[in-house]
Design a protein around this motif. Sequence first.
Motif, PDB file in Angstrom:
ATOM      1  N   VAL A 106      -3.100  11.702  -0.500  1.00  0.00           N
ATOM      2  CA  VAL A 106      -2.664  10.301  -0.535  1.00  0.00           C
ATOM      3  C   VAL A 106      -2.406   9.781   0.881  1.00  0.00           C
ATOM      4  CG1 VAL A 106      -0.798   8.748  -1.215  1.00  0.00           C
ATOM      5  CG2 VAL A 106      -1.730  10.369  -2.875  1.00  0.00           C
ATOM      6  N   ILE A 107      -1.702  10.580   1.679  1.00  0.00           N
ATOM      7  CA  ILE A 107      -1.392  10.167   3.045  1.00  0.00           C
ATOM      8  C   ILE A 107      -2.668   9.997   3.858  1.00  0.00           C
ATOM      9  CG2 ILE A 107      -0.260  10.818   5.198  1.00  0.00           C
ATOM     10  CD1 ILE A 107       1.633   9.917   2.966  1.00  0.00           C
ATOM     11  N   ILE A 108      -3.611  10.916   3.704  1.00  0.00           N
ATOM     12  CA  ILE A 108      -4.883  10.799   4.421  1.00  0.00           C
ATOM     13  C   ILE A 108      -5.609   9.525   3.998  1.00  0.00           C
ATOM     14  CG2 ILE A 108      -7.199  11.789   4.666  1.00  0.00           C
ATOM     15  CD1 ILE A 108      -5.904  14.553   4.507  1.00  0.00           C
TER      16      ILE A 108
ATOM     17  N   LEU B  57       0.804  -1.214   0.000  1.00  0.00           N
ATOM     18  CA  LEU B  57       0.000   0.000   0.000  1.00  0.00           C
ATOM     19  C   LEU B  57       0.840   1.269   0.000  1.00  0.00           C
ATOM     20  CD1 LEU B  57      -2.749   1.352   0.123  1.00  0.00           C
ATOM     21  CD2 LEU B  57      -2.754   1.023   2.608  1.00  0.00           C
ATOM     22  N   LEU B  58       1.845   1.347   0.864  1.00  0.00           N
ATOM     23  CA  LEU B  58       2.647   2.564   0.950  1.00  0.00           C
ATOM     24  C   LEU B  58       3.408   2.809  -0.342  1.00  0.00           C
ATOM     25  CD1 LEU B  58       3.608   4.909   2.716  1.00  0.00           C
ATOM     26  CD2 LEU B  58       5.482   3.457   3.492  1.00  0.00           C
ATOM     27  N   THR B  59       3.963   1.752  -0.932  1.00  0.00           N
ATOM     28  CA  THR B  59       4.725   1.901  -2.171  1.00  0.00           C
ATOM     29  C   THR B  59       3.846   2.413  -3.304  1.00  0.00           C
ATOM     30  OG1 THR B  59       6.185   0.088  -1.525  1.00  0.00           O
ATOM     31  CG2 THR B  59       6.177   0.704  -3.848  1.00  0.00           C
ATOM     32  N   ARG B  60       2.672   1.806  -3.463  1.00  0.00           N
ATOM     33  CA  ARG B  60       1.779   2.233  -4.541  1.00  0.00           C
ATOM     34  C   ARG B  60       1.275   3.654  -4.304  1.00  0.00           C
ATOM     35  NH1 ARG B  60       0.443  -1.773  -8.093  1.00  0.00           N
ATOM     36  NH2 ARG B  60       0.915  -3.900  -7.411  1.00  0.00           N
ATOM     37  N   SER B  61       1.093   4.023  -3.060  1.00  0.00           N
ATOM     38  CA  SER B  61       0.662   5.382  -2.751  1.00  0.00           C
ATOM     39  C   SER B  61       1.748   6.390  -3.137  1.00  0.00           C
ATOM     40  CB  SER B  61       0.348   5.498  -1.256  1.00  0.00           C
ATOM     41  OG  SER B  61      -0.681   4.604  -0.891  1.00  0.00           O
ATOM     42  N   GLU B  62       2.987   6.050  -2.840  1.00  0.00           N
ATOM     43  CA  GLU B  62       4.096   6.923  -3.207  1.00  0.00           C
ATOM     44  C   GLU B  62       4.187   7.064  -4.717  1.00  0.00           C
ATOM     45  OE1 GLU B  62       8.733   7.403  -1.878  1.00  0.00           O
ATOM     46  OE2 GLU B  62       8.090   5.441  -2.607  1.00  0.00           O
ATOM     47  N   GLN B  63       3.956   5.963  -5.431  1.00  0.00           N
ATOM     48  CA  GLN B  63       4.012   6.008  -6.885  1.00  0.00           C
ATOM     49  C   GLN B  63       2.964   6.952  -7.471  1.00  0.00           C
ATOM     50  OE1 GLN B  63       3.565   1.847  -7.840  1.00  0.00           O
ATOM     51  NE2 GLN B  63       5.732   1.384  -7.487  1.00  0.00           N
ATOM     52  N   LEU B  64       1.848   7.119  -6.761  1.00  0.00           N
ATOM     53  CA  LEU B  64       0.800   8.010  -7.252  1.00  0.00           C
ATOM     54  C   LEU B  64       1.251   9.464  -7.240  1.00  0.00           C
ATOM     55  CD1 LEU B  64      -2.550   6.621  -5.754  1.00  0.00           C
ATOM     56  CD2 LEU B  64      -1.625   6.331  -8.052  1.00  0.00           C
ATOM     57  N   TYR B  65       1.704   9.943  -6.064  1.00  0.00           N
ATOM     58  CA  TYR B  65       2.019  11.368  -6.002  1.00  0.00           C
ATOM     59  C   TYR B  65       3.372  11.709  -6.625  1.00  0.00           C
ATOM     60  CZ  TYR B  65       4.667  10.388  -1.639  1.00  0.00           C
ATOM     61  OH  TYR B  65       5.537   9.902  -0.703  1.00  0.00           O
ATOM     62  N   LEU B  66       4.149  10.683  -7.010  1.00  0.00           N
ATOM     63  CA  LEU B  66       5.400  10.932  -7.731  1.00  0.00           C
ATOM     64  C   LEU B  66       5.181  11.057  -9.238  1.00  0.00           C
ATOM     65  CD1 LEU B  66       8.008   8.657  -5.893  1.00  0.00           C
ATOM     66  CD2 LEU B  66       7.705  11.131  -5.711  1.00  0.00           C
ATOM     67  N   GLN B  67       3.954  10.822  -9.681  1.00  0.00           N
ATOM     68  CA  GLN B  67       3.657  11.014 -11.090  1.00  0.00           C
ATOM     69  C   GLN B  67       3.804  12.494 -11.444  1.00  0.00           C
ATOM     70  OE1 GLN B  67       0.050   9.185 -12.601  1.00  0.00           O
ATOM     71  NE2 GLN B  67       0.107   7.599 -11.014  1.00  0.00           N
ATOM     72  N   PRO B  68       4.342  12.787 -12.616  1.00  0.00           N
ATOM     73  CA  PRO B  68       4.538  14.193 -13.013  1.00  0.00           C
ATOM     74  C   PRO B  68       3.245  15.005 -12.914  1.00  0.00           C
ATOM     75  CG  PRO B  68       5.631  12.717 -14.560  1.00  0.00           C
ATOM     76  CD  PRO B  68       4.818  11.845 -13.639  1.00  0.00           C
ATOM     77  N   GLY B  69       3.347  16.133 -12.248  1.00  0.00           N
ATOM     78  CA  GLY B  69       2.210  17.029 -12.137  1.00  0.00           C
ATOM     79  C   GLY B  69       1.269  16.739 -10.993  1.00  0.00           C
TER      80      GLY B  69
END
Length: 238
Positions: free
Chosen positions: A205-207, A185-197
Amino acid sequence: MDPIVLQGSDWAFILSNWDQLLLGTAVTILLTISSLLVGFLAGFPAGAAEVYAPGWLRTPVNTAGVILRGTPIVVLIFLFFFLLPIPQLGTFIIIDAKVKAFVVATIALGLRSAAYQAQVFRGAIQSIDEGQMEAARSIGLTKIGAIRHVIFPQAVRRSVPGFQNEFTIVLKDTSIAFAIGLAELLTRSEQLYLQPGHDSAVTEVIITISVIYFVLTFTTNRALDALEDRYAIPEGSA
């Protein structure tokens, strides 16, 4: 397949990528279950050994527990990842998780959990009147047979409160598996907000993942509370 991103707020972006969070949650749940199972299968024998085994066996079991409890979980994960001869076996098709990373994380989290579960079971076993072991032996049961048929059922029922705490710890520690590339879960969440823009979506995401972790913890603990109430040993029967 790249996720489809909705235009609009950061919450809309998270909603459009719900499938990624769902996959991460599935990996987290499976990793928690597999780790607790390993911990249970190794933890109860270890707890029983600390109570009933002779010194030559009790000492190494106790020492192994002290080492596992005293070593940071991230260190255990890295050690097992690089030292265990587990080949790269591809990915689980359904949850898109690397097999080696999942196996290593299960072993590391499971053995560390076993070290803590052993203490939970040791305390539960020691809370059972010694006369029950003597009574079981007096009717012809071996020590192992007495542990299996008399001590084990009671110890498991008495260990539920301690097991609740261990479940919560293991669930949260699954996030450490990101260090070896496991897409929980944490890894996939990080991948979301690291997407450009989409770096502005960090708070959302953290919430979101905090709510997911809370729901998993709350529902499981309530279920274990109900289980404890259902199978509690009546006062004065032990």
